[in-house]
Design an enzyme around this catalytic site. Structure first.
Site, short mmCIF file in Angstrom:
data_model
loop_
_atom_site.label_atom_id
_atom_site.label_comp_id
_atom_site.label_asym_id
_atom_site.label_seq_id
_atom_site.Cartn_x
_atom_site.Cartn_y
_atom_site.Cartn_z
N SER A 240 -27.10 2.09 -24.78
CA SER A 240 -26.52 0.76 -24.93
C SER A 240 -27.65 -0.25 -25.15
O SER A 240 -28.83 0.09 -25.13
CB SER A 240 -25.70 0.37 -23.71
OG SER A 240 -26.55 0.21 -22.58
N LYS A 241 -27.27 -1.50 -25.33
CA LYS A 241 -28.25 -2.54 -25.64
C LYS A 241 -29.32 -2.68 -24.56
O LYS A 241 -30.46 -3.04 -24.84
CB LYS A 241 -27.54 -3.87 -25.86
CG LYS A 241 -26.71 -3.92 -27.13
CD LYS A 241 -26.02 -5.26 -27.29
CE LYS A 241 -25.19 -5.27 -28.56
NZ LYS A 241 -24.46 -6.55 -28.72
N ARG A 242 -28.96 -2.39 -23.31
CA ARG A 242 -29.93 -2.58 -22.23
C ARG A 242 -31.09 -1.59 -22.29
O ARG A 242 -32.08 -1.75 -21.59
CB ARG A 242 -29.24 -2.49 -20.87
CG ARG A 242 -28.78 -1.11 -20.48
CD ARG A 242 -28.23 -1.10 -19.05
NE ARG A 242 -27.76 0.21 -18.66
CZ ARG A 242 -26.57 0.69 -18.91
NH1 ARG A 242 -25.71 -0.05 -19.60
NH2 ARG A 242 -26.20 1.89 -18.52
N HIS A 243 -30.95 -0.56 -23.14
CA HIS A 243 -32.02 0.42 -23.26
C HIS A 243 -33.08 0.01 -24.28
O HIS A 243 -33.97 0.79 -24.60
CB HIS A 243 -31.45 1.79 -23.62
CG HIS A 243 -30.56 2.37 -22.57
ND1 HIS A 243 -29.21 2.54 -22.75
CD2 HIS A 243 -30.82 2.79 -21.31
CE1 HIS A 243 -28.69 3.07 -21.65
NE2 HIS A 243 -29.63 3.21 -20.76
#
Length: 292
Positions: A240-243
């Site tokens: 996801s974007k947090r990665h």
């Protein structure tokens, strides 16, 4: 039989590396078998689909050297065809009109949850005569899904997977405004495009059980399905974007070569012995689903 695969992204954001890997696997599989690789833009979500996202998809695929064998199909241009098939199912008695109001559906969900049951549609209008509904009342068209037995998918990656039909409800084919749902449109498009192999992330496996019911209700042959393992972040969660950097454009702007990205994505979930670095020609020669 000519093998035909497809990549069918929704233009609602950037070209995610997970989607890019799916495109690469479909492309290499088609090339390996002397088949055709097609592109379909699933742009039926009018509120979220943008031309900018479409351009990013085209740009990213071109940079990666993934070229379709025909002009792209835009799903939004095929709405009449999707509706035609839904109405054919209605005429054949394989679908029905459901006049449940939003309030009735909410009450249905709340009752199921209170009774610790999965919140599914209970088939209120499955066997009722539409004449019982108030005149002019809005309705959706639902598939009359089988309630007995099992739906079995012989997946080329996962093996044989099955689900009890009692676990699934009657999915909506046409919304109350007459627009087709995503699950229905995909089946019609894959059939009309003569797709022989549907290769996508295994988060779509539940969709496949439901879509198989549409194929069978229409008397259409199912394509071969291959549900690919997902890419996960360092914490084990779905990417996801947090990665961090997750779009193809991000990698290009950071200076990575397309050959490097494609080789890396290929090796995420596929292998051939000890081979680590493969040219595009070698990838096409070696890639098949038994290595996934």
């Amino acid at each position: 039989m000519t093998i035909r695969t497809r990549f069918a992204p929704s233009p609602t954001g950037l070209l995610h590396v997970g989607n890019a890997r799916a495109a690469l696997f479909n492309f290499l599989f088609a090339r390996h078998h002397g088949g055709e690789f097609l592109l379909r833009i699933e742009d039926t979500d009018k509120e979220r689909s943008t031309q900018k996202a479409v351009d990013v998809i085209f740009d990213g695929l071109a940079w990666m050297g993934i070229e379709a064998d025909a002009e792209p199909v835009f799903q939004s241009a095929r709405q009449d065809r999707h509706t035609e098939v839904a109405l054919e199912l209605l005429e054949k008695g394989q679908a029905y009109k459901c006049f449940c109001t939003p309030e009735e559906l909410t009450a249905m969900r709340e009752k199921a949850m209170a009774e610790k049951r999965p919140p599914r549609y209970d088939g209120t209008w499955r066997d009722r005569d539409p004449s019982e509904a108030p005149e002019g009342a809005p309705y959706v068209v639902r598939l009359k899904a089988p309630r007995e037995g099992e739906t079995v998918i012989k997946d080329l990656v996962q093996g044989e997977v099955r689900v009890a039909n009692a676990e699934m409800d009657d999915l909506i084919l046409l919304r109350s405004d007459g627009t087709p749902t995503y699950l229905h449109a995909v089946v019609v498009d894959d059939h009309d495009m003569e797709i022989t192999h549907v290769m996508r992330g295994d988060d779509h496996l539940t969709n496949t059980f439901r879509q198989a019911m549409i194929y069978r209700a229409m008397g259409w042959d199912l394509p071969h399905f291959a549900h690919l393992p997902l890419i996960h972040g360092p914490d084990g969660a779905k990417l996801s974007k947090r990665h961090g950097a997750q779009s193809v454009v991000d990698f290009r702007e950071e200076g990575y070569l397309p050959e490097a990205l494609c080789n890396y994505l290929l090796r995420l979930g596929w292998g051939h012995g000890d081979a680590e670095v493969l040219s595009r020609e070698e990838q096409i020669k070696l890639f098949d689903l038994d290595g996934v």
